[in-house]
Scaffold this active site. Structure first.
Site, PDB file in Angstrom:
ATOM      1  N   LEU A  68       0.820  -1.207   0.000  1.00 13.29           N
ATOM      2  CA  LEU A  68       0.000   0.000   0.000  1.00 13.29           C
ATOM      3  C   LEU A  68       0.857   1.261   0.000  1.00 13.29           C
ATOM      4  CD1 LEU A  68      -2.802  -0.962   2.551  1.00 13.29           C
ATOM      5  CD2 LEU A  68      -2.983  -0.864   0.061  1.00 13.29           C
ATOM      6  N   SER A  69       2.058   1.160   0.566  1.00 14.00           N
ATOM      7  CA  SER A  69       2.967   2.296   0.592  1.00 14.00           C
ATOM      8  C   SER A  69       4.386   1.783   0.749  1.00 14.00           C
ATOM      9  CB  SER A  69       2.622   3.254   1.739  1.00 14.00           C
ATOM     10  OG  SER A  69       3.407   4.424   1.672  1.00 14.00           O
ATOM     11  N   CYS A  70       5.330   2.517   0.183  1.00 16.19           N
ATOM     12  CA  CYS A  70       6.725   2.074   0.258  1.00 16.19           C
ATOM     13  C   CYS A  70       7.660   3.235  -0.031  1.00 16.19           C
ATOM     14  CB  CYS A  70       6.983   0.937  -0.733  1.00 16.19           C
ATOM     15  SG  CYS A  70       6.922   1.453  -2.470  1.00 16.19           S
TER      16      CYS A  70
END
Length: 404
Positions: A68-70
């Site tokens: 979802l986020s990185c």
């Protein structure tokens, strides 16, 4: 552990050396910025080694394990900053706050006379970005929790806009908030592929001047791509856009029909990219889509595309063809196509023809122009050397791809 060898400073220097060796951070400003901003402080849960490796550091995942986020891969970060061409004093908008690392790079590039705003829909993500930015002396970066498709009118207009999430479409807000002559860099998705495209604003048109292959966590809320399986075991999936008439019900079982195999005579070496075929054909053939195949389907020889998880395909009614590859016997591989269904032979032949056309100039890139939805065809500008063109109808924009 050898604290000198594995110090953040040493590892950061090695990271940037690797980025440079890959052909990115070509701007001295981008290189110096990446050498000075401490990436490890934005991914505190990762090891120092992972923080400076050329990998994406996942910071938030969905229940199914998808990211979802990185923190994006450093070589991709540098590539996109090269495309953005930040100048001192620029006002910059970033869509996708991530860890805050990219916003910190942008803040250093634009300097004290500029301003950076970063937006993300996820409050947990923006809170993490805020912590990282504050911890590194970037309290002046404005972090906003909001649907990125709305941009950030309160700090507009922007000289530069950059997306660090994959986008299928651009909403009217970006035309409203990007200054005349401004640059916008976005991992844009069409016909199943994603390219980091640098656009320059020319009136109501966004005109490409560079593009590179990439992959990003997709932006939430954009429903312009469709997908469906075409075999009884749900092992083979097609991906296409909403302006296409592809129907997976008509294609169900098509892979059980006899194969029509064609070979182009075009060969590639072990390190040669052939993604340019996909890019070219998206500008010449409205039937272009993506095929993705599970390992079990490949092992059973049900479907054997050139790259199992992502290869270009052509779909028409109850027929399909996809790009294929085979060993040529001299360390190279030959490109071709495999077709199924009544039109399988013709579709495979078309893919081979496109492969041959690509082979004449492998570095050639199509020209892209992005317009707001509703822009009449009469407003589209074609260069005199354009031979082929396709218009892809998105929800709030129209993408024109032209190939010489």
């Amino acid at each position: 552990m050898n604290t000198i060898t594995n110090s953040p400073e040493t590892l950061r220097a090695a990271m940037v050396d690797n980025v440079k060796a890959a052909g990115h951070a070509t701007s001295p400003a981008v290189e110096q910025t990446m050498r000075s901003v401490p990436r490890h402080k934005f991914v505190p849960e990762a090891s120092i080694e992972d923080a400076y490796a050329d990998i994406a550091v996942i910071t938030k995942s969905a229940s199914d394990g998808s990211a979802l986020s990185c923190a994006s891969v450093p070589t991709i970060v540098a590539m996109m900053l090269d495309q953005l061409q930040v100048q001192p004093g620029n006002r910059i908008l970033e869509i996708g706050a991530g860890t805050g690392y990219n916003a910190a790079l942008l803040a250093q590039l634009t300097g004290p006379g500029g301003a950076v705003t970063t937006v993300d829909i996820d409050a947990e993500v923006t809170a993490g970005a805020r912590r990282g930015l504050d911890a590194t002396g970037n309290e002046h970066v404005d972090v906003i929790t909001r649907d990125g498709s709305l941009a950030a009118a309160e700090n507009a207009p922007y000289d530069r806009i950059i997306f660090t999430v994959g986008a299928w479409d651009l909403t009217p807000e970006f035309w409203q908030q990007l200054a005349p002559g401004g640059r916008l860099v976005v991992p844009l998705r069409w016909r199943g592929q994603t390219r980091s495209v640098a656009f320059v604003r020319d009136g109501d048109a966004l005109v490409s001047d560079s593009m590179d292959l990439c992959g990003f966590v997709p932006m939430l809320g954009q429903e312009g791509e469709r997908s469906g399986t075409i075999d009884t075991g749900d092992l083979v999936t097609l991906f296409w856009d909403i302006d296409q008439t592809i129907d997976t019900e008509k294609l169900s079982g098509v892979l059980d029909q006899p194969k029509e195999v064609a070979w182009s005579g075009v060969t590639v070496g072990p390190y040669d990219s052939f993604d340019g075929i996909w890019l070219r054909i998206s500008g010449t053939d409205s039937r272009t889509c993506r095929i993705a195949t599970d390992k079990a389907a490949v092992e059973a020889k049900l479907c054997t595309p050139a790259i199992a998880v992502r290869s270009p395909a052509l779909a028409e009614d109850d027929s399909l063809a996809y790009l294929a590859i085979r060993k040529a016997g001299d360390g190279t591989h030959e490109l071709g196509a495999i077709g199924h269904g009544p039109y399988g032979h013709a579709l495979a032949g078309q893919l081979c023809d496109e492969t041959k056309a690509w082979n004449k100039d492998r570095e050639a890139l199509p020209a892209l122009r992005l317009y707001p939805a509703g822009t009449p065809n009469s407003a589209f500008k074609f260069d005199s050397d354009i031979f082929f063109g396709q218009v892809i109808e998105k929800t709030t924009s129209r993408l024109m791809i032209s190939v010489s």
